[in-house]
Design an enzyme around this catalytic site. Structure first.
Site, PDB file in Angstrom:
ATOM      1  N   CYS A 171       0.807  -1.224   0.000  1.00  0.00           N
ATOM      2  CA  CYS A 171       0.000   0.000   0.000  1.00  0.00           C
ATOM      3  C   CYS A 171       0.838   1.271   0.000  1.00  0.00           C
ATOM      4  CB  CYS A 171      -0.932   0.016   1.211  1.00  0.00           C
ATOM      5  SG  CYS A 171      -1.900  -1.481   1.405  1.00  0.00           S
ATOM      6  N   HIS A 311      -4.539   6.901   6.124  1.00  0.00           N
ATOM      7  CA  HIS A 311      -4.568   5.637   5.382  1.00  0.00           C
ATOM      8  C   HIS A 311      -5.985   5.073   5.470  1.00  0.00           C
ATOM      9  CE1 HIS A 311      -2.991   2.228   3.363  1.00  0.00           C
ATOM     10  NE2 HIS A 311      -3.044   1.396   4.378  1.00  0.00           N
ATOM     11  N   HIS A 348      -9.905   1.193  -1.669  1.00  0.00           N
ATOM     12  CA  HIS A 348      -8.463   1.098  -1.411  1.00  0.00           C
ATOM     13  C   HIS A 348      -7.741   0.745  -2.699  1.00  0.00           C
ATOM     14  CE1 HIS A 348      -4.674   0.499   0.311  1.00  0.00           C
ATOM     15  NE2 HIS A 348      -4.946  -0.337   1.290  1.00  0.00           N
TER      16      HIS A 348
END
Length: 379
Positions: A171, A311, A348
């Site tokens: 990520c 995040h 995401h």
């Protein structure tokens, strides 16, 4: 990032162009308008048959026709993640007004991250191998699936001949791309870098794999409400696809060509938890150290921060430890700094997340508006 003129040692690095494509919109203006309006881009998966899947929702890019961006022939020879990267980069380059010629090509690079690269190509190639044998696998199979192929393709299209590689750090991939691009410019190895990331993970194996981990939301009856960062009822993240590109330049280089400076990148911190394959360190220690390093390099105090794009994945563990990390790094100032997770609307984007959220921060600086966290109903 900051809109101020803080003093930074060495060569200063600025942002002169941005581009984005994701489930909320196919260009920066569309994405930004959707985000500040609190519009979710999450819906039922349409890219494959989800019969038998626990999670059947994702943030898919809508109305994107690859052939219109890369041409019919190249659309057959590039994975979707590369096509999305091209779309975002074309927009960023137009906005930056940066021309690449033989005179400056050696001073312009491409650092472009991804977590899974051409995973759709991998699936198709493997199916062909099993069903029809090795001689039927496409000669473009390998170059289409490579994680660094987006970076390479962009360099070829642009004629950029300086540094070229693809950070692969899950990520954090495109966040690392932006940070490492900053470092390359700071040390004088390039005057401009095309930085960012791309991801097209809405595929059968990706969804099956993340579902097997118990990582994905199963609120299939309420796609817009499924991604719920910081909400007590969050049950997992929602996959999203897309790409984002930032044009970073050495400040004097940008001023010399009278480019519009959108923001300045003044601090970068990168750490490793060395803790677990998927779980953050207790108390968010690693993330807190990374924030501290970025603040120290920037020479600014926590109280100077105007916004944090979290995040905020919508998983039970992340938000608890991320919140702890922010408090640990910023102290009492943490309680007065606005923070939101735009993953509540985009999903995401894995390796492209940091790049997209960097673009969002630039837009926040430019407009003075802050995007919300939607679906946060219970603390």
């Amino acid at each position: 990032m900051t809109g101020k003129e803080e003093k930074v040692t060495g060569r200063r690095v600025v942002v002169t162009g941005i581009g984005a494509i994701c489930a909320v919109g196919n260009c920066v203006d569309e994405v930004w308008a959707g985000l500040v309006a609190g519009r979710s881009g999450i819906g039922p998966i349409t890219r494959f048959d989800t019969e038998g899947y626990e999670s059947r929702i994702a943030g898919e890019v809508q109305g994107f026709v690859p052939a219109e961006v890369v041409g019919k022939k190249d659309a057959r020879r590039t994975d979707r993640y590369t096509q999305l990267a091209i779309a975002a980069t074309d927009e960023a380059m137009r906005r930056a007004g940066l021309g690449i010629t033989e005179a400056n090509a050696d001073r312009v690079g491409v650092i472009y991250g991804s977590a899974v690269g051409g995973i759709e190509t991998f699936e198709v190639g493997f199916e062909t191998l099993l069903a029809q044998g090795p001689r039927r696998v496409s000669p473009f199979f390998m170059p289409m699936m490579l994680i660094n192929m987006a970076a390479g393709t962009l360099a070829i299209r642009l004629g950029a001949k300086a540094n070229n590689f693809s950070p692969v750090s899950a990520c954090a991939s495109s966040a690392h791309a932006v940070g490492e691009a900053m470092r390359i410019i700071q040390r004088g190895d390039a005057d401009a870098i095309v930085a960012g990331g791309s991801e097209a993970p809405v595929t059968r194996t990706s969804v099956a794999g993340f579902s097997a981990m118990g990582a994905l939301s199963t609120r299939n009856d309420d796609p817009p409400g499924a991604s719920r960062p910081f909400d007590a009822g969050r049950d997992g993240f929602v996959l999203g696809e897309g790409a984002a590109t930032l044009i970073l330049e050495e400040r004097e280089h940008a001023l010399a060509r009278r480019a519009t400076i959108l923001a300045e990148v003044v601090g970068y911190g990168a750490t490793d938890d060395a803790n677990h394959m998927v779980q953050p360190a207790p108390g968010g220690a690693g993330a807190a150290r990374a924030m501290g390093l970025a603040l120290a390099e920037a020479g600014i105090e926590p109280s100077d921060l105007g916004y944090i794009n979290a995040h905020g994945t919508s998983t039970p563990l992340n938000e608890r430890l991320e919140t702890a990390a922010v408090k640990r790094a910023l102290g009492d100032a943490a309680y007065g700094i606005p923070m939101s997770s735009t993953k509540s609307m985009t999903g995401h984007l894995l390796g492209a997340a940091g790049g997209l959220e960097s673009v969002i921060c630039v837009q926040a600086l430019q407009t003075g508006a802050l995007p919300p966290t939607i679906n946060q109903e219970t603390s």
